[in-house]
Write a protein that holds these residues in place. Sequence first.
Motif: not given
Length: 279
Positions: A109, A203, A234, A240-241
């Motif tokens: 992350s 995400g 990001l 997010q991942t």
Amino acid sequence: MHVRSLGFRTDLALLTLTGSVVEDRGTHLVVRTPDNPTYFWGNFLLLAEPPFAGGEREVVAAFQTEFPEASHVSVGIDLIGDRAVEDEVAQRFAEAGLDVDRAVVLTASSVHQPLRSLLDVDVRPLESDEVWQQRAELSCEIDPGVDCEKHIRFALRKNSQERALVAAGHGQRFGAFSRDAEHDGEGKGRLLSTAGIFRTEGGVARFQSVETHPDARRQGLAATVVHAAARHALDHLGAQTLVIVADEAEDAIRIYRRLGFADTERQLMLERRPPHYRA
């Protein structure tokens, strides 16, 4: 068919974004990439479960029925749990004449700064036709077993697919370029290492084809381009991942772990490459 594996799920998401067709047969998926028929992992079967013992050759026959013109065989299994089961399945397919590719799916992350600070390379997105041509040529140079004349056609088709993703805003491919005068033309340096990153499901962003020229390895280049791609995902893709897949036996996995990626699951792939692909 519900795909459990994050590795295969993100593979399929990127393939469908670039025009591949996924046919759900209940017990397995048939994945086709009509624009790139020699793409091993763009034309494959994905099994929901391993076959019963003795059914491996039937799986190979099923692949050949679905892809009668293919000179390769590629079969994935949506198997993410028991290592002992994976070992047993891999052994059975090896006995049926397929090569076994065991990979680790890693996620993060956030990412750490690379250990090395590289002052003699430029890191930037791939943009011009000349630079993308360098990327196709690099994909030949990293594998001494490939028939480059045949492989370059595949590589150029893969370039077209990725450039379409870039144009649609799904991601970017970054490169590390030399700063030597010999290659300081329109392309502004020779491409030494490259990594792509593209948004898949909400995400989530998946890395694609981290490649470094054999003469430029162990200099921190791969870590540098992976870090640049990760920051792009990001900061600009809403990721997010981050997902990256590495062969468990190769050095690259240690690079990714040092950047902050952690092992999440495993991915089992079985293949038979055509005779001209000697690696």
